[in-house]
Each structure stands twice: as C-alpha cells, then as structure tokens.
Design an enzyme around this catalytic site. Structure first.
Site, PDB file in Angstrom:
ATOM      1  N   GLU A 687       0.823  -1.159  -0.038  1.00  7.74           N
ATOM      2  CA  GLU A 687      -0.151  -0.044   0.167  1.00  7.74           C
ATOM      3  C   GLU A 687       0.847   1.205  -0.161  1.00  7.74           C
ATOM      4  O   GLU A 687       0.824   1.995   0.936  1.00  7.74           O
ATOM      5  CB  GLU A 687      -0.910  -0.117   1.259  1.00  7.74           C
ATOM      6  CG  GLU A 687      -1.855  -1.292   0.985  1.00  7.74           C
ATOM      7  CD  GLU A 687      -2.570  -1.499   2.459  1.00  7.74           C
ATOM      8  OE1 GLU A 687      -3.514  -2.449   2.275  1.00  7.74           O
ATOM      9  OE2 GLU A 687      -2.712  -0.945   3.467  1.00  7.74           O
ATOM     10  N   GLU A 866      -8.194   4.804   4.787  1.00  6.57           N
ATOM     11  CA  GLU A 866      -8.106   4.181   3.436  1.00  6.57           C
ATOM     12  C   GLU A 866      -8.113   4.979   2.463  1.00  6.57           C
ATOM     13  O   GLU A 866      -8.859   5.662   2.236  1.00  6.57           O
ATOM     14  CB  GLU A 866      -9.017   3.224   3.559  1.00  6.57           C
ATOM     15  CG  GLU A 866      -9.347   2.067   4.275  1.00  6.57           C
ATOM     16  CD  GLU A 866      -8.375   0.885   4.262  1.00  6.57           C
ATOM     17  OE1 GLU A 866      -7.475   0.870   3.383  1.00  6.57           O
ATOM     18  OE2 GLU A 866      -8.413  -0.105   5.047  1.00  6.57           O
TER      19      GLU A 866
HETATM   20 ZN   LIG Z   1      -3.830  -2.078   4.670  1.00  2.23          ZN
END
Ligand SMILES: [Zn+2]
Length: 1007
Positions: A687, A866
């Site tokens: 990520e 997120e």
């Molecule tokens: Zn994650």
C-alpha cells in the site's frame, strides 16, 4: 368425474390471473398448494389410457409456469407420482411436436431438483430426449430448444459416458453453419447452455476438448464476433472456452517466494499451508471464491454483538515494568530546552552503517541498462546537476546514502532509477480510463484461448528469471529486471512477439499474496503496443476493471526534465485465468491483470508499477531532508529508532511539536501537557499510497504554514511512518518476514517475530501509563477495491445497531466525538468521502491497530484511513485517478482536520479560516457504505464458470409466444381453444373476485 369444459375454464381463468399480475400472484398460489393441485390434476388426467390432451396441454403449460417459481416442485412432483408420468407422456408423443414441447417444459422445470433429475436419468429420460434432438431444421424450433434445455440437469456423468458430448458439439456446429438467416439463435444458445452444463465436471471438460469442442467454438465464435445478430452467442461461447481450457500450472519450480528468510527460533523450513505436491488443483469446485467474497461483505455475521465484548478493556499484554523503556521515545518531555536546539542534528539518526554496499561510484549502483542508456557517467552527473535539484524534499545523493544502509534479503545493490532520481507529479490530472465495450471478452480472453489452438505465433520463451542470473534474453525481446528495493518480478515469458506473461514473486517465506509489482523494462521499440499479462494475481476483483491504470516512469523522459510517474496502459482488464499453482495448492485460482503499453521512445529504460513506489530508503532520505529543513529554534523534530526489524533495519519514529515559546516554566509546562497524536502507516507493504499520504503529513507538520504552526503548538505528534520496513524493501504485498499480516497481530504481538507492532503497542501502553493517552490514533492504509479516501472508526452504538443487537442503543451513552474528524474532512478534503466511512467493530478486525488501540488504550478517535489506489467518484476529483499530489494533499488535510479536536476552539476556528475552503468540494455524492461499492462494470468480469441461468420470464415468454409468424399460430392460443378462451374471459368479467370462487387450498381444484 371431471367436466372437461369447466376444468378448461378454471385453467384458463388461472392462466389469465397469473399472466396479468406479477410473480406475487404465482407465489401466493404456490403458498396455497397450487403446485400440488396442478400436479394432482396432471396425474388424474394423464393416467388415463387415452389422455385428454385438450386438458393436458394447458395443464402442462400452467405447471411449467407455476413450477418454475416453486423451489420444491421436484419433490412435490415425485410425491404426486408426476415425474415418470410426464416422462411417459413424452415417450408416447415423440412424434407430436406440440405435446412433446409441453412435456419438455415440465421436465425442464422438474429437473431443477437433483433427485428428480436423477430419477429422470435413471428412467432413460436422457435417451428419450437425445433421440428428439434433430439435425438442423427450420421446423418446430421451439420444441427443439426445450429438448436442449431439458437434456441435462445433473445427469452429467451419464452424458459423458454415453458419448453425448461429441453429439452436442457436432449439433452445435451443424446448426451454426446452416442457420444463415439466424432464425435458430435460441437453439444455438440453448445448445451452448447445454454444453455449459455437461462441462461442469472434469470428465465433461476433458471429453469436450478431446471431441474438438474448443476448436469448434473458437471457429464459430469468430463468425459471431463479426455479426451483430450473433452477439448474444459470444459471451456463452467465450466463457465456455475459458472454462474448458486445461488448467496450466504456473511455470515455476516452486510456488514459494524466491526469497526466504530464516526466522529466529525456528528451523529453517518454509512455513506454508495446504501443499499437496503433485496434485494439480481441480476447478470443479470453485465455491471458495464466493466464500471469500462473503467474508468481505457480510458485515452482519462478523459484527461484535456482545456489549460486554465491545466494552471490554483487556489486561495489558505485558508486565508494567516493561513500559519505562519507552520513556526515551518522549524526548520532548526529557528535553530541558536549556541548550540551543541546533544540536538536534548531532543526535539525529543513531543508525549504524550495516553491511551491504557502500560504494561511492555511481556506476556501481545504477543498473547497466540505465548506464548504457546514458552512454557515459559524466552525462548522468551533468543531468543530475541540472534536474536533480528540481524535486522538493528529494536529494539523490541522500537517497543513495540511505539506500546503502538498507538491508534486503537478496542483497540489492542496484537502485531503481525513479527512486534515486525522484518523482514530480505530472502537470494536470489523469482521468480514469473508460473501457472499450467487450474488450475483455472479444480481445483478451479470446487471445488467451488462441494460444491453445493457433500456436503458429506462440514463442513461449523465458526472457527473465529472478532465480537464473545466467539467463540471457534474446536481442529482439524486451529486457526485464527487478533486483532492486520494492522490485518483485520473478519471471517474464515472451508469449508472442509483443506479448509477455509476467509472474510476480510471492511474499517472502510464503507462497501467496501477489498483487503489488514493480520492475524495470528496456530494449523496447517505440510506438508498438506491447501486451503485458501479470498472470498470478490473487484478488477476486480489482480497480483495474474500473478505470485504474498502472504507473510508468521513463528514464529518457526524466533526463529531459520530466521525472514523472504517470498513469499508463490501455486495454486494462482483470479477469480469471486458467493457471493454477505450480505445485497444487488446492482450490487456488489466479487472475490476469493485462494492460498494453506503447512506449514513446526507442531503447528507453522504463519502470512499471502497481502504484507510485515509495521505498524504505526514500523514507529515510526524506526524514533527513525534513530534519534539515526545519528551524530547530521553533520546531522540535526528532527521529529515533522504535526497534530493529527481523532483517535488521531500523523502524523510525518521529516526534514533531513546537519548541516552547520561552524557557519559562509556564511554557515548558504547556509543552509537556500537549495531547499526543499518534500516526502510523505502511503496515501493508503493497500500500504505497499510504506512504505518500504520510509524506504529505510529515511535510505539512514541518512546514511554516500557520495551521501547521498552530497544530504543533497544540499537539505532540508521534509518527511511525513505516511499520513494515522489511516487507516494503523486499517487494512484498501483504506480510512481514514472518509471513503474517502485521495488522492482525495487535492483540498479542510477538516481541521477536513482530517487533514493530510489539513496540508500537508498548509505546502506546507507556503513553497510557503516564496519563498521555493519544487524543487521536490513525493508521494509514490503501484500499484496492474502493474509490475515494475514507476512515474506519469504532463505535459501540453503531456496531450494536448494525448487528441488530437486542441492547437498547437509544439509552446507551456514547461520546459522538469519533465523528468530528471525518465530518471535518468531508468539508475540507476533496478526495474524502464521509459516506464511505464506517464505525463498525468486526470480529475479524479485532486484532487490527484501530480496534486494539480503541479497546485497549481507550482512544475514542482511533482510525484506519483508507486511500484508494484508483481515484474518486465524487467531489472535484470525480472521474480522476489520484496522483501523488492528491495523496499528499490528503495527508495535509488529515492534519488540518485535527484542529477540530483541539481544546481551544476559538483558536482553532480562527485557524480553520486559513484552510482553503473550496466550495466545490462540498459536492459529495451519497451512497451506501455497506454495499460493495463498485458500480456495475461495463462488462461482466470473466470469472464466473456458471452458465447463464434461464429466468422465469424467459420461460414465460417462450411458453406464451410463438417462434415466428411463419409458423403456426401462437403456442398459447393453440393450447387454449379460441372458443373456451372467450368464454372464460366472460366468466372473468362477471366474477371480479374469481379467486374466491376457486378453492385450491386442499391440493384440488374445484369450483
Ligand atoms: Zn492495508
């Protein structure tokens, strides 16, 4: 005794009633025993030596219609003795098209139950039906269609053993080639469904291939693609071909990562699960995928429902006397501010230089391909002078120094050029890419099928292998390389002249978790489309199906002053493929990410990645630059080491706050009482967007911006920007070297195997123990399947409410403060979507940072942030892919939103006025956060193996309508003699409430 006319009348009235309304009427009738009544009537009439077809035909018709909606119709028919009776009627009427059709409708409906289908199979039903299948004809098309649909349900084995598959394939070929006027489309379609059913089993698929089924479909599909009229056949054909492609193991010697790391205290074997060597996975049972999907979406099942569980404050996971060691991580409390703060630099970074490479020659760490490209090193130095300084907060030389200390498992000693040189976001925005209709089915999947049938242009040559350094790639192929930080290409295979299959390396000590990728490619020809297929992806769906592109960096462009990672690639698709693991991990299916790149320059050196790379060395270099950039008299900036990782890399922790206004007790006291904000990130190495958001946060907090200044005066910031350095360095996607997801270790982190989590948690316990519990905790993540940026928080009330708990949530008191930050972000951050946030505490997330920090440390505002890998579907960035500029902006906005939780509200309100409030951004689209948020894809994702099901309405329209004007009058009017029909309509008109006139409750129709 049955009176023919009144029975017909009843049937007719029923039919009118059921045809006029919605399905609800039929379901009502079923609930009142309607199916049983019809079945009894059928048995009574059909049992006769000379059955009365005037009654039987409309009866069968009604039964098909009603039975289709009755899930228990098979069982009911068996009980009534109607199954074999219908089969017998069919046998008696093989030469009577209309009667046979009616029987076939019913048989088709009845065989929806496995046991009924078996019963039909055991009584030679298949043979009867197979006899009915004719060669191409223009007559009785309707009946024929139902012959096919009735042909197979669960009798697949006998279909295969009796060799019917070959017959079906030949029939399809026959119908397809002779039906030049396309009048028999529905027959072809039904035949395809039929083939779909018989290929559910391995034996079926094998028979299909050995009987030349693939080739027949391949050829017929090519014709279908050329004709608009035949379009409806393309989808079932392509799906059938893809389904029947033989499972091919990945061309690897082992599914295990090419990199292994001996774990302390464990024998040097590689941990893994469910490995059965030598057995290639069978795809007949692919239900695990659905189970996996459910896991993701089924909140209700997963929600914590017990109030006590939600409120529980478990005992600390370690003795209290282990906590004082963390006092060193609060240097702002220990510092007396008596000496000039300019000394910071001296104590900065107590990292020792470890093994690895410490070369000073540029040529030693720039890859050969790049060097060749530059012709001579002097050019590089010259260009570095000219362009190298143009990227804010990046210094190539510092990067090189930082990278020299980075410890990787393979011992990387080459730098990827983009990381070394730096990246500037390109000017302008990059819109999501609309997908050409049918690109996946018509081009990509079809091209994949072609590999098996038309091998003329297939090269299939390995051109890069991480584990075979002696491998020389041919002069006319692309050259690949990935032995650098975050790189993870394992193998590249040239499939056709301009097409390559790429295999990613699994996470270290593991055989799974492939998604992230980063590699170098060179030796290209300009203006030629190259197709790349990453063939071992594991996620079941991807934003690559919804407008997202991978990123590309061109060395040539960078040297010309455009050092940009840009979204790149056309014809981007993500679909299920026919590969399986090399050594048979059961039930695993892989997905292909395919994209086409047309390079701008000949002989360039380019880098391709899943998302904007951000290496561990980049973080180290960045922290150094930031350290140098702040005024030590004003900004207290301290980088320390939280702990050492398993591989021996240091995990940095940064403290940022304002120096006290003076050395007066009052000012020192104010500093020591500032609440803490703890921010962490990049626990999941794939990520990288989380790191760019963190970069924005760090730069903002060190900046001279008035709001940043205010925040430093109000808070002490503790940042742990990279919780998983080893994962990041070694190009992993999900885990750490322990092959665990670190964000599932927070409940009881292992001190040796998960040191960064263990010590972060210890530090939080420590802050708790000295009464400095963080006011806000946020862990930065990236989300691969949703758009926008959003927060997950924790709320007892919302969890109980959502789980349908019996606890009275109205009387439950909960501080609603957990909503302040998301609400503020919704106002000020264009990429943020309040509607995508949720505050549910799921059992499956109970060991994540967010939940543990909330529950065990009592932090009300504990979040996961997120950020999408793709872009936004609301606000001013709607329809655009996010770049690093937007990600960094999000990091800034998150800091700004913290003003909303400062104690001094007047002060913060004044500062909030400094934040650029663009009114356009208030245009946030509302949508439900609990549903899987993907808009319907233009094209269905090719991973279902199911054949398209026949819908109730399809059957009705087939039963009710005729095939064409040229044929007999409509089937329905055939079934109901005109005279009787008129009579019944009259009856219907007279008795408005006809239902009351009929009793069907006892399984009998009476009037
Ligand atoms: Zn994650």
């Amino acid at each position: 005794m049955w009176d023919v006319e009144s029975t017909l009348n009843i049937l007719n009235v029923l039919d009118e009633l059921l045809s006029a309304g919605t399905d609800r009427r039929i379901h009502y009738m079923i609930s009142k025993g309607g199916s049983e009544a019809l079945l009894t009537a059928l048995v009574n009439t059909g049992r006769s030596f000379t059955p009365n077809y005037t009654i039987l035909l409309p009866l069968l018709h009604l039964l098909a219609k009603v039975g289709h909606r009755d899930r228990r119709i098979g069982m009911k028919a068996e009980e009534a003795g109607a199954v074999l009776l219908t089969l017998n009627l069919l046998k008696q009427n093989i030469n009577h098209a209309r009667r046979a059709a009616a029987c076939l409708w019913v048989i088709q409906v009845l065989s929806s139950s496995v046991s009924t289908a078996n019963l039909i199979g055991e009584n030679q039903g298949l043979d009867v039906i197979y006899c009915l299948i004719p060669q191409y004809t223009t007559k009785h098309l309707h009946t024929i269609k139902y012959v096919y649909l009735g042909f197979v349900q669960d009798n697949v084995c006998s279909v295969v053993s009796k060799g019917y598959i070959s017959g079906l394939v030949r029939l399809y070929e026959d119908w397809h080639s002779k039906d030049t006027q396309h009048v028999a489309l529905s027959i072809c379609y039904a035949l395809l469904l039929c083939l779909h059913k018989v290929t559910h089993s391995t034996a079926g698929r094998q028979a299909f291939i050995s009987q030349g089924g693939l080739r027949v479909l391949y050829q017929t599909t090519q014709t279908c693609m050329l004709s608009k009229a035949l379009e409806s056949l393309v989808k079932p054909s392509v799906q059938l071909m893809r389904k029947c492609l033989p499972k091919t193991p990945l061309p690897l010697t082992s599914d295990q990562s090419a990199y292994t790391f001996p774990l302390p205290g464990r024998p040097h074997t590689v941990p893994d699960i469910d490995v059965t060597p030598g057995i290639v996975a069978e795809s007949s049972d692919e239900s695990d995928e659905e189970a996996e999907n459910n896991k993701e979406t089924d909140y209700d099942e997963d929600l914590e429902t017990d109030l006590n569980q939600l409120r529980i404050r478990p005992d600390p996971d370690r003795p209290k006397d282990l906590l004082p060691q963390y006092s060193r991580l609060c240097p702002e409390l220990l510092h007396d501010f008596q000496v000039s703060s300019t000394n910071h630099a001296a104590v900065f970074d107590d990292l020792e230089v470890r093994s690895g490479w410490q070369s000073t020659q540029l040529s030693d760490y720039i890859s050969d391909t790049v060097l060749k490209h530059l012709q001579c090193l002097q050019n590089l130095y010259r260009l570095l002078e000219r362009h190298g300084a143009c990227i804010p907060h990046h210094e190539p030389k510092l990067y090189r120094t930082a990278a020299a200390k980075t410890i990787s498992i393979p011992g990387f000693n080459i730098l990827a050029f983009p990381d070394f040189w730096g990246h500037l976001p390109p000017p302008g925005h990059e819109p999501m890419v609309p997908r050409k209709p049918n690109i996946q089915r018509y081009n990509k999947v079809f091209e994949d099928v072609q590999r098996f049938l038309n091998t003329d242009d297939i090269i299939n040559q390995v051109v890069f292998d991480l584990e075979d350094e002696s491998l020389q790639s041919p002069s006319n192929s692309l050259r690949f390389f990935s032995k650098f930080e975050c790189g993870n290409l394992r193998k590249a295979i040239q499939v056709r002249s301009y097409e390559y299959d790429l295999i990613l390396n699994a996470d270290v000590n593991c055989s799974q978790h492939t998604q992230w990728f980063y590699f170098e490619v060179s030796n290209m020809v300009a203006d030629v489309p190259y197709r790349f297929n990453v063939i071992n992806c594991e996620k079941t769906n991807s934003q690559f199906n919804y407008g997202m592109q991978p990123v590309l960096y061109s060395v040539k462009e960078a040297l010309e002053g455009r050092p940009h990672w840009v979204r790149s690639g056309t014809e981007v698709c993500y679909f299920r493929n026919h590969f399986c693991p090399a050594r048979g991990r059961k039930r695993t299916t892989f997905y292909t990410l395919t994209f086409t790149i047309t390079f701008k320059h000949n002989e360039d050196v380019c880098y391709l990645a899943y998302h904007y790379p951000y290496t561990y060395s980049a973080l180290k270099a960045h922290l150094k630059v930031l350290q140098k950039s702040v005024d030590p008299a004003k900004v207290f900036f301290r980088q320390q080491i939280l702990c050492s990782t398993l591989a021996g890399n240091s995990c940095p922790v940064v403290t940022i706050t304002a120096c006290p206004a003076s050395r007066a007790w009052k000012d020192i006291h104010q500093l020591r009482n500032r609440p803490c904000i703890v921010l962490t990130g990049r626990v999941h190495p794939g990520e990288s967007n989380a790191s760019w958001v963190m970069k924005g946060t760090l730069e903002f907090l060190c900046s001279q911006d008035l709001v940043a200044q205010g925040l430093r005066e109000a808070f002490v910031f503790k940042l742990i920007p990279m919780l998983n350095p080893d994962g990041v360095i070694n190009g992993m996607n999900r885990c750490d070297l322990n092959s665990e997801d670190l964000n599932r270790q927070w409940s009881k982190p292992h001190p040796v195997l998960s040191p960064t989590i263990y010590h972060t948690k210890g530090f939080l316990y420590y802050l708790n123990s000295i009464g400095r519990t963080p006011q806000v905790f946020c862990d930065y993540h990236g989300h691969s399947r949703k758009k926008n940026v959003f927060l997950y928080g924790c709320s007892v009330k919302e969890t109980l409410w959502q789980s349908g708990s019996a606890v009275d949530t109205v009387r439950l008191r909960e501080d609603p403060g957990y909503r302040t930050i998301p609400k503020t972000l919704d106002r000020i951050a264009p990429a943020f979507s309040f509607n995508s946030c949720n505050y549910l505490v799921e059992k499956s997330r109970s060991a994540t940072a967010r939940v543990v920090v909330w529950r065990e440390m009592g932090v009300l505002r504990s979040y996961t942030m997120e950020s999408t890998f793709n872009g936004c579907d609301q606000g001013i960035y709607k329809g655009l892919q996010t770049g690093t500029r937007e990600l960094q902006e999000m990091g800034v906005k998150f800091c700004q939103s913290l003003l909303s939780v400062t104690k001094d509200t007047l002060y913060s309100r004044r500062l909030i006025n400094h934040i650029d409030l663009d009114h356009n951004i208030l245009d946030h689209k509302s949508h439900n956060c609990f549903e899987d948020d993907e808009p319907p894809c233009v094209e269905e994702i090719e991973y279902s193996t199911d054949c398209p099901a026949l819908k109730g309405t399809d059957l009705d329209s087939d039963v009710n309508s005729s095939i064409g004007q040229s044929q007999q009058p409509s089937m329905k009017s055939c079934l109901f003699p005109r005279l009787i029909k008129q009579a019944s309509i009259k009856t219907l008109g007279e008795k408005r409430n006809t239902c009351n006139g009929l009793s069907i409750a006892n399984g009998e129709i009476t009037s």
